[in-house]
Design an enzyme around this catalytic site. Structure first.
Site, PDB file in Angstrom:
ATOM      1  N   LYS A  11       0.807  -1.224   0.000  1.00 59.14           N
ATOM      2  CA  LYS A  11       0.000   0.000   0.000  1.00 59.14           C
ATOM      3  C   LYS A  11       0.845   1.282   0.000  1.00 59.14           C
ATOM      4  CE  LYS A  11      -3.973  -2.078   2.360  1.00 59.14           C
ATOM      5  NZ  LYS A  11      -4.848  -1.969   3.548  1.00 59.14           N
ATOM      6  N   TYR A  51     -12.407  -2.181  -4.570  1.00 59.21           N
ATOM      7  CA  TYR A  51     -12.956  -2.234  -3.211  1.00 59.21           C
ATOM      8  C   TYR A  51     -14.471  -2.087  -3.195  1.00 59.21           C
ATOM      9  CZ  TYR A  51      -8.203  -2.092  -1.429  1.00 59.21           C
ATOM     10  OH  TYR A  51      -6.892  -2.393  -1.143  1.00 59.21           O
ATOM     11  N   HIS A 117      -2.219  -5.450   1.568  1.00 55.71           N
ATOM     12  CA  HIS A 117      -3.520  -6.081   1.374  1.00 55.71           C
ATOM     13  C   HIS A 117      -3.232  -7.486   0.880  1.00 55.71           C
ATOM     14  CE1 HIS A 117      -7.469  -7.019  -0.446  1.00 55.71           C
ATOM     15  NE2 HIS A 117      -6.733  -7.542  -1.422  1.00 55.71           N
TER      16      HIS A 117
END
Length: 140
Positions: A11, A51, A117
């Site tokens: 990230k 997402y 993630h």
């Protein structure tokens, strides 16, 4: 044990601090092979789509803003029980609850800026991999 593939993102908080190599080393030391990797600047449309399962949740807009705030490294990992192994090496989402030595315990700044993630299932891994990579990108 089954050899499988999983998806990972390093990230913006981690790329901003130049931790890509250290995160990769953690993954490789855990027995995972990086078979595809690309540094990208995620667009708002990509983040919203990726997402999308969280669209109705209160944190969705902040998540999209964070994930587009800087470069990310998208990856495909391969190894024995890769999904579970990656989740183990990442540590708990909340770095305060992550086991010592995990990526999030070592590098995360907060629950949101938690450095990585990883897919939560083999099924989601396949979907997430296909979102960012063509089959010809995966070189084992």
């Amino acid at each position: 044990m089954a050899i499988e593939r999983t998806f990972s993102i390093i990230k913006p908080d981690a790329t901003r601090r130049n931790l890509t190599g250290q995160v990769n080393a953690c993954l490789e030391e855990a027995g995972l092979r990086i078979i595809a990797q690309r540094r990208i600047q995620m667009t708002t449309a990509q983040a919203e789509s990726f997402y999308g399962v969280h669209r109705e949740r209160g944190f969705f807009r902040d998540l999209v803003t964070f994930m587009t705030s800087g470069p990310v490294v998208v990856q495909v990992l391969e190894g024995e029980n890769a999904v579970a192994r990656n989740r183990e090496v990442m540590g708990a989402t909340d770095p305060a609850k992550a086991a010592a030595g995990t990526i999030r315990a070592r590098f995360a700044e907060s629950i949101e800026a938690n450095s990585v993630h990883g897919s939560d299932s083999a099924e989601n891994a396949a979907i997430e991999i296909a979102f960012f990579f063509a089959g010809t990108d995966l070189v084992g």
